[in-house]
Structures are given as C-alpha cells and as structure tokens.
Design a protein around this motif. Structure first.
Motif, short mmCIF file in Angstrom:
data_model
loop_
_atom_site.label_atom_id
_atom_site.label_comp_id
_atom_site.label_asym_id
_atom_site.label_seq_id
_atom_site.Cartn_x
_atom_site.Cartn_y
_atom_site.Cartn_z
N GLN A 178 30.95 -64.68 -58.69
CA GLN A 178 29.54 -64.51 -59.04
C GLN A 178 29.43 -63.87 -60.43
OE1 GLN A 178 27.15 -63.27 -55.19
NE2 GLN A 178 29.10 -62.19 -55.20
N ALA A 179 29.33 -64.70 -61.46
CA ALA A 179 29.18 -64.15 -62.80
C ALA A 179 27.88 -63.38 -62.91
CB ALA A 179 29.22 -65.28 -63.83
N HIS A 180 27.94 -62.24 -63.56
CA HIS A 180 26.78 -61.36 -63.82
C HIS A 180 26.30 -60.64 -62.56
CE1 HIS A 180 26.97 -63.58 -67.51
NE2 HIS A 180 26.45 -64.68 -66.98
N GLY A 181 26.98 -60.81 -61.44
CA GLY A 181 26.70 -60.00 -60.25
C GLY A 181 25.27 -60.05 -59.74
N GLY A 182 24.60 -61.21 -59.90
CA GLY A 182 23.22 -61.33 -59.43
C GLY A 182 22.20 -60.63 -60.31
N ARG A 183 22.55 -60.46 -61.56
CA ARG A 183 21.81 -59.66 -62.54
C ARG A 183 20.28 -59.78 -62.43
NH1 ARG A 183 23.61 -61.31 -68.31
NH2 ARG A 183 22.65 -63.27 -67.65
N GLY A 184 19.65 -58.62 -62.36
CA GLY A 184 18.19 -58.56 -62.38
C GLY A 184 17.58 -58.37 -61.00
N TRP A 186 19.18 -59.50 -57.83
CA TRP A 186 19.97 -59.75 -56.63
C TRP A 186 21.30 -59.01 -56.56
CZ3 TRP A 186 18.30 -64.61 -59.14
CH2 TRP A 186 17.10 -65.09 -58.60
N TYR A 187 21.34 -57.78 -57.07
CA TYR A 187 22.59 -57.02 -57.00
C TYR A 187 23.02 -56.80 -55.55
CZ TYR A 187 21.49 -55.91 -61.88
OH TYR A 187 21.19 -55.99 -63.20
N ASP A 188 22.08 -56.48 -54.69
CA ASP A 188 22.40 -56.22 -53.28
C ASP A 188 22.97 -57.47 -52.60
OD1 ASP A 188 21.52 -53.64 -53.59
OD2 ASP A 188 19.61 -53.94 -52.55
N ALA A 189 22.38 -58.62 -52.89
CA ALA A 189 22.86 -59.87 -52.30
C ALA A 189 24.27 -60.18 -52.77
CB ALA A 189 21.91 -61.02 -52.64
N ALA A 190 24.51 -60.02 -54.08
CA ALA A 190 25.85 -60.29 -54.61
C ALA A 190 26.88 -59.36 -53.99
CB ALA A 190 25.84 -60.15 -56.13
N PHE A 191 26.50 -58.08 -53.86
CA PHE A 191 27.42 -57.11 -53.26
C PHE A 191 27.72 -57.48 -51.81
CE2 PHE A 191 28.30 -53.34 -50.77
CZ PHE A 191 29.26 -52.68 -51.54
N PHE A 192 26.69 -57.81 -51.05
CA PHE A 192 26.91 -58.13 -49.64
C PHE A 192 27.81 -59.35 -49.48
CE2 PHE A 192 26.07 -60.10 -45.59
CZ PHE A 192 26.16 -59.02 -44.71
N LEU A 193 27.59 -60.37 -50.30
CA LEU A 193 28.42 -61.58 -50.19
C LEU A 193 29.88 -61.26 -50.49
CD1 LEU A 193 26.19 -64.32 -51.86
CD2 LEU A 193 26.67 -64.03 -49.43
N ALA A 194 30.12 -60.45 -51.52
CA ALA A 194 31.50 -60.09 -51.85
C ALA A 194 32.14 -59.25 -50.75
CB ALA A 194 31.53 -59.33 -53.18
N LYS A 195 31.34 -58.40 -50.12
CA LYS A 195 31.85 -57.58 -49.03
C LYS A 195 32.09 -58.41 -47.77
CE LYS A 195 30.61 -53.45 -46.34
NZ LYS A 195 29.55 -52.44 -46.09
N HIS A 196 31.23 -59.40 -47.55
CA HIS A 196 31.23 -60.16 -46.31
C HIS A 196 32.25 -61.28 -46.28
CE1 HIS A 196 29.53 -61.73 -42.62
NE2 HIS A 196 29.22 -62.89 -43.18
N HIS A 197 32.49 -61.90 -47.44
CA HIS A 197 33.37 -63.08 -47.51
C HIS A 197 34.66 -62.75 -48.26
CE1 HIS A 197 30.36 -65.80 -45.90
NE2 HIS A 197 29.48 -65.39 -46.80
N ILE A 202 32.66 -60.54 -57.48
CA ILE A 202 31.61 -60.23 -58.46
C ILE A 202 32.27 -60.06 -59.81
CG2 ILE A 202 30.02 -58.43 -59.25
CD1 ILE A 202 29.32 -57.91 -56.33
N GLU A 203 31.75 -60.77 -60.80
CA GLU A 203 32.21 -60.59 -62.18
C GLU A 203 31.07 -59.94 -62.95
OE1 GLU A 203 31.67 -61.40 -65.91
OE2 GLU A 203 31.62 -63.46 -65.15
N ILE A 204 31.36 -58.90 -63.73
CA ILE A 204 30.33 -57.97 -64.20
C ILE A 204 29.90 -58.18 -65.65
CG2 ILE A 204 30.94 -56.21 -62.50
CD1 ILE A 204 32.53 -54.77 -64.71
N SER A 205 30.19 -59.34 -66.23
CA SER A 205 29.74 -59.58 -67.60
C SER A 205 28.22 -59.55 -67.66
CB SER A 205 30.24 -60.93 -68.11
OG SER A 205 29.67 -61.99 -67.37
N GLY A 206 27.70 -59.10 -68.80
CA GLY A 206 26.26 -59.03 -68.97
C GLY A 206 25.60 -57.83 -68.32
N LEU A 207 26.38 -56.97 -67.67
CA LEU A 207 25.85 -55.76 -67.04
C LEU A 207 26.31 -54.55 -67.85
CD1 LEU A 207 26.65 -56.48 -63.28
CD2 LEU A 207 24.65 -57.18 -64.62
N PRO A 208 25.40 -53.67 -68.27
CA PRO A 208 25.84 -52.45 -68.96
C PRO A 208 26.78 -51.67 -68.05
CG PRO A 208 23.45 -52.72 -69.09
CD PRO A 208 23.94 -53.74 -68.11
N PRO A 209 28.02 -51.48 -68.45
CA PRO A 209 28.99 -50.88 -67.51
C PRO A 209 28.63 -49.47 -67.08
CG PRO A 209 29.93 -51.12 -69.72
CD PRO A 209 28.64 -51.87 -69.73
#
Length: 266
Positions: A178-184, A186-197, A202-209
C-alpha cells in the motif's frame, strides 16, 4: 532501501507534475533531462545514504504521465542497486497479464505498480483478477497507490485501501504494498489490512516521517510490515527523512526493519 523513487525524461510527466516537483526540488530542474541519468541518480543515492532503490514506471497519462516500463528497465540497466518496477494501465492495455509476462520475463522487471486513483479503477474489480493471478504466479509484488494525490484528474474514491481486502483474500500468495499508507483519509484502514493479512504491507512514501506515529500509533505492532519510501523527487532530502525515522521513539530493531530489512525480504 528506498522503495519508491521516480525517474523520467521531461516530456514524460504532465505540466502540473513539473509545476509541483519544481516547487519542492528546484535543483533537479536546473536541467531536468541532464540530471535524470543513471549516473546522477546513483550519485544521489550515495549522497542521501540509500543502498538500493525501487525505480517506478508510471502508466497514468490522465494524471501524472507515462514513464514506460521499457525506459525504467533501460535506466536501471545492469546496475544492481536500482530495481525496476513496471507499470501497466489495466484500463487501456488490451491484455494486461500478457504484458506483465513480457515485462517480467523479457525485460526483467521485479514488481508492478498500479495507480487506481490515477487510472480510475477499483482494485477489486473482477476484470483485474487475471492480472493479479499472473503476478502471483510470477511471484512479483504489486504496489498500489492508496490515498490522496494533488495531481489533476485524480479520483480519490479509487484510493480506499479497503478495496485491497478482496485482493488479499483471493490472492493470499500475492505480496500487496500500500503505497502512501492510505494517505489522507484511510490510515486506519491501511494499518488494519497490514495487521490482518500476512501478504499486505504499508509503504510510507509521501508521509512526513515525523508524523508516522500520529498516523499509525501502534506501528510497532506491525513492524514487519512497514517499508520506507521517499517519493523522490517529490521530496527535497531522502537522508533527512531517514534521519527523522531514526529519531522516532521506536525500537532500534523496528527502525532497521522499516529502513531496509522488510524491503529486502520482499
């Protein structure tokens, strides 16, 4: 490992992409085409502290432009430090699985990038399943743009990571990034999918670290699933982003996983 680096010749990106990039990274625009050479990108990687970089093609003429897979593979050449990822536009290509086989077996690309908000499709559409089946068979990862974008003609509804849940369930051996980790939105959805499957990252480009723990407060619970990417030249300094991650209140093992170990495993 920088899992998200762009190269192009000037004519390949749309004018609004250059307008955005120029404001962020003016040095590249002193002479764009002269700067965008394998030698200069390798030098940049050395200066920024990057050992390996995934170099992305982009088949999105409506939004960002067309950086074709052939150009990216020529750019990377035999240089082991640059890893080419293809891009296919499933809305335009008459036979995406056949194209993917040609790119992987003929050109040696190591992964595929798809851009639902740019190419205007939902990732769980049935017509895409033959492409996913082929990628799973070829044992290559697929990176999906998730979340927002500032570029013209982007349609954000296609960037919801939840649509990747069907793909993860139906293709359990396909590595999904998931490039950009659901930026804007859907962070929670991206996190849950990575945790669940087990096959979703999650790839974090485009997110202020510095905001990573704001977006993903329980990040360390999925330390094996977070992958560093810069989105250069859409940022000024890759090194600064790396150093910011190193200063976060995370375990050293987690930082090593984010900055390289997870990417190497993929």
């Amino acid at each position: 490992v920088d899992f998200h680096l762009h190269v192009a010749k000037y004519h390949m990106w749309n004018p609004w992409v250059h307008e955005y990039m120029r404001g962020i990274n003016p040095k590249v625009y002193e002479n764009f085409d002269e700067f965008m050479t394998p030698k200069n990108v390798l030098k940049l990687m050395d200066e920024e502290g990057v050992d390996l970089a995934v170099v992305l093609a982009e088949a999105a003429p409506l939004t960002s432009g067309v950086v074709d897979s052939e150009f990216v593979t020529r750019f990377c050449g035999d240089e082991k430090r640059m890893i080419p990822f293809a891009s296919v536009n499933p809305m335009k290509d008459p036979n995406p699985p056949k194209t993917l086989v040609r790119l992987v077996k003929g050109l040696g690309v190591r992964g595929l990038k798809l851009l639902p908000p740019y190419q205007h499709f939902y990732p769980n559409e049935a017509g895409l399943y033959p492409l996913y089946e082929k990628a799973q068979e070829l044992e290559i990862p697929i990176m999906f743009h998730t979340g927002s974008s500032v570029f013209k003609h982007t349609k954000l509804k296609y960037g919801d990571p939840l649509h990747l849940d069907d793909v993860a369930v139906d293709f359990p051996d396909l590595t999904i990034i998931q490039a950009h980790g659901g930026r804007g939105f859907w962070y929670d959805a991206a996190f849950f999918l990575a945790k669940h499957h087990k096959n979703v990252y999650i790839e974090i480009s485009g997110l202020p670290p510095q905001n990573l723990l704001k977006y993903f407060p329980e990040l360390e619970k999925i330390a094996d699933k977070i992958v560093f990417g810069s989105d250069w030249p859409g940022i000024l300094s890759i090194r600064e982003n790396i150093e910011t991650i190193r200063r976060l209140p995370l375990g050293e093992e987690t930082k090593q996983k984010i900055l390289g170990e997870n990417a190497l495993r993929i």
